[in-house]
Design a protein around this motif. Structure first.
Motif: not given
Lengths: 209, 609
Positions: A164-185
């Motif tokens: 996913i990080a590669a797909h967006f061209g961003t760091g894996e850490q960023n994706i992890k944060i997004h993912r945990s927010r999604v789970m929470a929301k």
């Protein structure tokens, strides 16, 4: 069931039949409301209540089958129990295929009628619950940011954080944060729950009647 | 012999002969006054011929004058008879002309007999011999009187009278009388011309000729004879026709299917033509009275026939009846009788003449046809009911379903503490009503399925409509068809077979529903209405389908169908049913869309309450 009596709508062009069915259902504690034609029913129907419909198949102007289609087109998902004259087999097959909950032949025995009505009301309750659940999920999903929605879509497809990080061209850490927010929301604890929620959301109104 | 003698005596002889013939004819038939008048004319002309003949041979003026006076008498009688003939034969002459003419001639007659001068001559100086037709005859020489114009005036009056009568005869709009062409007028015109010339020649002394007024009168005699002969020929032709008719009647009566009869009412004797006894089965030696005829009738018909006779005597005298006569065979003989009563001046019936015809074969054929129609109607009805079976099942199950649900509701209400008895009471009322309804439905179906003879009773078409619509209700509803009924109350009843009329209507309703099966449900309407139409009640069924083919009559022909699997008999049978009710059924395409069927059936005399 709830303290409020369940509503049963009756549509039959024969006044004697309407009266008799009302008496029987009221004696059983239901809130029976009778209408002489589909038109009158549409005018008096409250879509918010949990209810089922006892529908006479053969009526002038609009027969039961056509009425069933109209209800479907309007998105009114009320379970229908058909009542028909004796031995109209082809019609009962068509009705059931079109999603009728049950199909009863007049004269109808009270036990059969009540069983069919209760089953239809159970379906109505299930439908109501599903609708409620779906609504809640949709509300949660609406709180996600656009990026979070995109991440969620890719996660439920089974992609790894790295991909996913590669797909967006961003760091894996960023994706992890997004993912945990999604789970929470979305109020889920596991990936499996998130996938199910996504399926439900996508499924929309496809839940069977 | 001398030519004048020959001519004048021949004229006299033929006139006397004709006179005798017509006098005899008048004796036979006193009604023909014209014959009498003609005989009078001819006899007087014969007399005049003798007088004229004598005058031609008078040597002395005195003898001539005496003959001349008597000639006027003959002349007067001739004119009188001509007038009488015209009045009795044409009956169109004006009476004031008649009286003026007779008055004038009477005056002339009086003047002819006054002493001294005669009517025509102041004096006769001498008798002179002249050659007439190669013979020497005597003619008078004298001075004329100024009264000559009176004679001419009487000639003009006679002419006016006859021509006027002839014209009025032609104008009268009566074909029988018109046949009498006014040859008479022509004869009189010729007579007057010839007579006036003769008078002027002699009296004014213009030429020396004897009187030949007899010959002038021959024109009139010929004209009168011509008219009478035509009458005789006509009478002879009529007599031949009457003989012919009588012969035909005898032939027909002899064929054994027709009897002529005459009933002498005061003596109660009935004469019948030979075939008549056979028709009624009465032995040839037995005297017949009215009771012996009534005894031959079927028990059920006797009273009706007596009643009809009484009614004929009380009314116009016309009698007409159809009844059965007992025979040795099982089937009775059907007879249609017609008669006319003659009444005495005091109003008592004296005689009744009539004719009886054996109509058994016709009645049997009619009964046969009726039986076929009933069978066909039943067949078609069963087909219709088959088509309606779903609807009919519903009609039976519906009240049963209502009863069941009500009864089960009542059970629950009674199980409550305290039981809701008021509601249960209402439920019981409904149950009773529905049960009765179920009974009616079954009874109605039973009669529809039954094979039976036509039963004619007074019925209200509105009720027929209600019942048919109820029977077809479910079938129509299941096909999304709405019926709209508009029926005024107070329509008279019609004489009809309830079941067959329902059948006709059911057939029309199902046809209408079929016609609209391919269009949107909200446009499937059938309009039913009843109305009074003159002496009939009309029932109209209109649909909103695609309408009928241009050749509308074709749909009433048998085996004409637009439906797959249809026999195409429905409308043909409907038409025969309606025709058997004395009514008619027809179809048309209204200006708007759809098809319209009308049924008209004669109303009974009973007005609706």
């Amino acid at each position: 069931m709830s303290a409020e009596p369940d509503t049963i709508y009756i549509v039959d062009d024969e006044p004697g039949m309407r009266k008799a069915l009302c008496r029987l259902l009221r004696a059983e504690g239901f809130d029976a409301r009778a209408f002489a034609s589909p038109r009158e029913f549409l005018a008096g129907y409250d879509a918010q209540t949990i209810a089922c419909l006892l529908l006479d198949v053969a009526m002038p102007e609009l027969d039961g089958m056509e009425f069933q289609q109209i209800l479907a087109q309007r998105g009114l998902r009320i379970p229908i129990v058909f009542l028909t004259a004796h031995g109209d087999i082809p019609m009962s097959v068509r009705a059931v295929k079109a999603g009728a909950t049950d199909f009863l032949t007049k004269p109808v025995n009270d036990a059969d009628l009540l069983r069919a009505v209760r089953a239809a009301l159970k379906t109505a309750a299930r439908l109501a619950a599903e609708q409620w659940a779906h609504k809640a999920l949709a509300t949660r999903h609406a709180t996600l940011t656009p990026r979070e929605k995109e991440v969620m879509a890719l996660v439920v497809k089974g992609m790894l954080n790295k991909q996913i990080a590669a797909h967006f061209g961003t760091g894996e850490q960023n994706i992890k944060i997004h993912r945990s927010r999604v789970m929470a929301k979305m109020g889920v604890l596991s990936l499996a729950d998130l996938v199910r929620a996504a399926e439900r959301l996508e499924g929309g109104n496809s839940a069977g009647v | 012999m001398n030519p004048t003698t020959v001519i004048w005596s021949a004229a006299a002889a033929s006139c006397v002969t004709l006179a005798m013939v017509h006098l005899l004819s008048w004796c036979w038939n006193r009604e023909s006054k014209a014959s009498l008048w003609f005989a009078g004319t001819a006899l007087s002309v014969a007399l005049l011929a003798c007088i004229e003949s004598a005058m031609m041979r008078a040597q002395e003026p005195a003898g001539f004058l005496a003959l001349h006076r008597w000639g006027h008498v003959a002349f007067f009688v001739i004119i009188l008879c001509i007038v009488g003939f015209v009045q009795s034969y044409y009956r169109t002459g004006r009476w004031w002309l008649v009286w003026s003419l007779i008055g004038l001639r009477l005056l002339i007659l009086v003047l002819a007999f006054v002493p001294g001068p005669t009517f025509n001559f102041r004096e006769i100086t001498a008798m002179e011999p002249v050659v007439f037709l190669g013979e020497t005859v005597m003619t008078p020489r004298g001075t004329p009187t100024p009264w000559e114009f009176l004679g001419n005036a009487s000639g003009i009056l006679l002419l006016a009278f006859v021509i006027d009568a002839a014209v009025r005869l032609q104008r009268r709009d009566d074909s029988g009388e018109k046949r009498r062409t006014p040859v008479m007028a022509v004869g009189v015109v010729l007579f007057i011309l010839s007579c006036t010339v003769n008078g002027v020649l002699i009296h004014q002394g213009k030429a020396q000729v004897p009187y030949f007024i007899t010959l002038s009168f021959l024109f009139v005699i010929a004209a009168m004879k011509f008219e009478l002969s035509r009458d005789m020929l006509h009478a002879a032709r009529l007599a031949a026709e009457v003989r012919e008719n009588a012969e035909s009647m005898r032939l027909a009566a002899g064929a054994g299917e027709l009897a002529l009869w005459r009933w002498d009412i005061p003596r109660d004797r009935i004469w019948v033509s030979p075939g008549g006894r056979e028709l009624y089965g009465i032995p040839s030696e037995q005297a017949i009275g009215i009771q012996s005829v009534l005894d031959t009738l079927h028990e059920d018909d006797r009273e009706t026939v007596s009643e009809l006779i009484t009614r004929a005597f009380a009314g116009s005298g016309a009698f007409q009846a159809v009844y059965r006569v007992k025979t040795s065979r099982e089937v009775p003989r059907w007879i249609s009788a017609r008669g006319k009563t003659e009444f005495a001046p005091n109003g008592e019936p004296v005689r009744m003449r009539g004719v009886s015809v054996d109509i058994t074969s016709r009645i049997l054929a009619e009964q046969d046809a009726a039986r076929h129609r009933d069978e066909l109607a039943h067949l078609s009805r069963v087909t219709t009911l088959n088509e309606l079976s779903g609807s009919l099942a519903h009609e039976i199950y519906q009240p049963l379903a209502i009863i069941l649900s009500n009864a089960q509701a009542a059970q629950r209400l009674l199980a409550r503490t305290p039981p809701d008895l008021d509601e249960v009471r209402e439920i019981l009322v409904d149950i009773v009503d529905e049960d009765l309804r179920a009974g009616q439905v079954i009874e109605r179906l039973r009669s529809l399925f039954k094979r039976g003879q036509t039963k004619t009773t007074p019925v209200f078409l509105n009720e027929i409509v209600d019942e048919a619509v109820a029977l077809a209700h479910h079938n129509l509803a299941a096909r999304g068809v709405t019926t709209k009924v508009s029926m005024p109350s107070g329509l008279p009843q019609v004489m009809g077979d309830r079941i067959q009329l329902q059948q006709v209507l059911l057939n029309l309703l199902l046809n209408a529903a079929d016609a609209m099966s391919l269009q949107a449900p909200e446009t499937r309407h059938i309009h039913l209405s009843t109305a009074r139409s003159g002496d009939s009640v009309r029932l109209t069924v209109r649909d909103e389908g695609p309408g009928l083919p241009d050749d509308v009559e074709k749909i009433f022909q048998p085996f004409n169908t637009s439906k797959p699997g249809g026999l195409g008999l429905g409308l043909a049978i409907s038409r025969s049913i309606v025709a058997a009710h004395g009514g008619r059924i027809w179809a048309e395409n209204p200006p708007a869309r759809g098809a319209v069927f009308h049924i008209e059936i004669p109303a009974t005399n009973l007005e609706a309450a």
